[in-house]
Scaffold this active site. Sequence first.
Site, short mmCIF file in Angstrom:
data_model
loop_
_atom_site.label_atom_id
_atom_site.label_comp_id
_atom_site.label_asym_id
_atom_site.label_seq_id
_atom_site.Cartn_x
_atom_site.Cartn_y
_atom_site.Cartn_z
CD GLU A 1 15.96 13.41 2.34
OE1 GLU A 1 17.01 14.17 1.88
OE2 GLU A 1 15.98 12.93 3.51
CG ASP B 1 -4.88 -9.30 5.45
OD1 ASP B 1 -5.72 -9.62 6.17
OD2 ASP B 1 -4.19 -8.45 5.77
CG ASP C 1 -8.94 -4.95 8.13
OD1 ASP C 1 -9.61 -4.04 7.58
OD2 ASP C 1 -9.57 -5.73 8.85
N1 RBF Z 1 18.43 6.37 0.71
C1 RBF Z 1 18.64 5.20 0.94
O1 RBF Z 1 18.78 4.85 1.82
N2 RBF Z 1 18.09 4.02 0.00
C2 RBF Z 1 17.59 4.66 -1.32
O2 RBF Z 1 17.35 3.74 -2.06
C3 RBF Z 1 17.59 5.83 -1.72
N3 RBF Z 1 16.99 6.01 -2.65
C4 RBF Z 1 16.99 7.60 -3.19
C5 RBF Z 1 16.68 8.00 -4.36
C6 RBF Z 1 16.52 9.29 -4.81
C7 RBF Z 1 16.13 9.64 -6.26
C8 RBF Z 1 17.05 10.15 -4.02
C9 RBF Z 1 17.13 11.90 -4.18
C10 RBF Z 1 17.56 9.77 -2.73
C11 RBF Z 1 17.50 8.53 -2.24
N4 RBF Z 1 17.89 8.13 -1.08
C12 RBF Z 1 18.07 6.73 -0.70
C13 RBF Z 1 18.10 9.13 -0.06
C14 RBF Z 1 19.21 9.57 0.32
O3 RBF Z 1 19.98 8.70 1.17
C15 RBF Z 1 19.10 10.98 1.15
O4 RBF Z 1 18.96 11.88 -0.04
C16 RBF Z 1 20.18 11.56 1.82
O5 RBF Z 1 20.14 10.88 2.95
C17 RBF Z 1 20.09 12.99 2.18
O6 RBF Z 1 19.63 13.05 3.48
MG MG Z 2 18.53 17.14 1.91
#
Ligand code: RBF
Ligand code: MG
Length: 397
Positions: free
Chosen positions: A312, A17, A19
Amino acid sequence: MAAPKPITRLISHVILDLDGTLLNTDCVVSQVLKPFLVKNGKKWDSMKAHKLVGKTPYEAAAVVLEDYALPYSTEEFLSMITPMFNEQWCNLKAFPGANRLIKHLRSNGVPAALASNSPKSNIDAKISCHQGWKESFSAIVGGDEIEKGKPSPDIFLEAAKRMNTDPPNCLVIEDSLPGVAAGKAAGMHVIAVPSVPKKTAEFSSADEVVNSLLDVKPEKWGLPPFNDWIEDTLPIEPWFIGGPVIKGFGRGSKVLGIPTANLPAENFSDVLSEHTSGVYFGWARLSTRGIYKMVMSIGWNPYFDNTEKTIEPWLLHEFGEDFYGEELHLVIVGYIRAEANFPSLQSLIERIHEDARIAEKALDLPVYARYKDSPYLRTSLKEDNSANGKQSELDSK
Ligand code: RBF
Ligand code: MG
Ligand code: ADP
């Protein structure tokens, strides 16, 4: 991760697809419709934009007329907005991974077709602005070349016919619900790449749902694998963001033991809409401290089901103190994986540590290490008011 299912299907042809799958059309839709609605005394509601995804222009126009109670016939409305859309077709950006996928199929001799609900002339205009695309498709079918658009299977059946193959040999890649329905109705295999975030559950009829084109694994379908991954990482065209470190959800250190120095996402809405959510890595500079390795997630943190897309970054260094308000510059050089949900907090934490090990190691590879010297990491935010590093991107080449 679960062991990959044995390959039971052998795909020989791919139908894409356009768009919302290869091209980011959303920004153009709002760019055109917003001012039009304002002129007509209405206010654009970005929350309603998803209703237009996958529709033919005629159907989409009818939805807008009804939603905003505009006093035009569908034909009148289309004649007013079509020229405005036509001016925009060359401004559409390819999604991350779109060029890579098209080139991969072509260089491996996998026949690929384009099947879009847009009229053929619009498709031609859109793809003519992307080098090498037109030549890469052995068939291009527009919504005006068949009787019924998606969700009817016609368009995909026609694409298969023009490639001289049968539906079960075809793999469809689609972002919209009508598109997925059309592919399944055609008796094809379908990968959904939902363009509306957090709606993956609605795509249960697809054979696979992926977060972005970067996550497509052709070998799962018996097609040649990508060979550009290096030690569990995918090099990407680097991008640059920076700003003052702001307060986040207050749970990085507390809940996960992983502090993340959040940046104000609203300052980078353009950059963020261009890049898919996921786990990335690169280099970080704190204005008064130095340059550090960094691993980050961008997106909605599925485990916490956030409503906002956040940035993050975890700097791979022990600081022993907070640095809120300090200037943080990031150059993002590689991709690791899609954001995911996890069965437990512990498994999320373990996965993030695994991401950190991957990033730490990869950043010593020359492909990534060279960006440590990016001018963007040296400039001050005060000198770079755009704060999205657009001009610095040129400097680093
Ligand atoms: N949060 C998720 O819900 N799923 C993820 O796969 C996930 N992977 C992350 C990978 C890295 C390298 C970092 C630093 C954070 C990740 N987080 C992920 C975010 C994490 O939930 C977040 O840093 C906290 O919620 C802090 O606010
Ligand atoms: Mg933070
Ligand atoms: P918040 O939710 O406010 O972002 P976190 O618990 O995620 O709080 O902690 C992040 C803060 O911790 C950052 O803003 C920064 O001031 C500090 N910090 C200390 N060490 C690090 C690090 N290695 N990486 C990122 N932030 C760090």
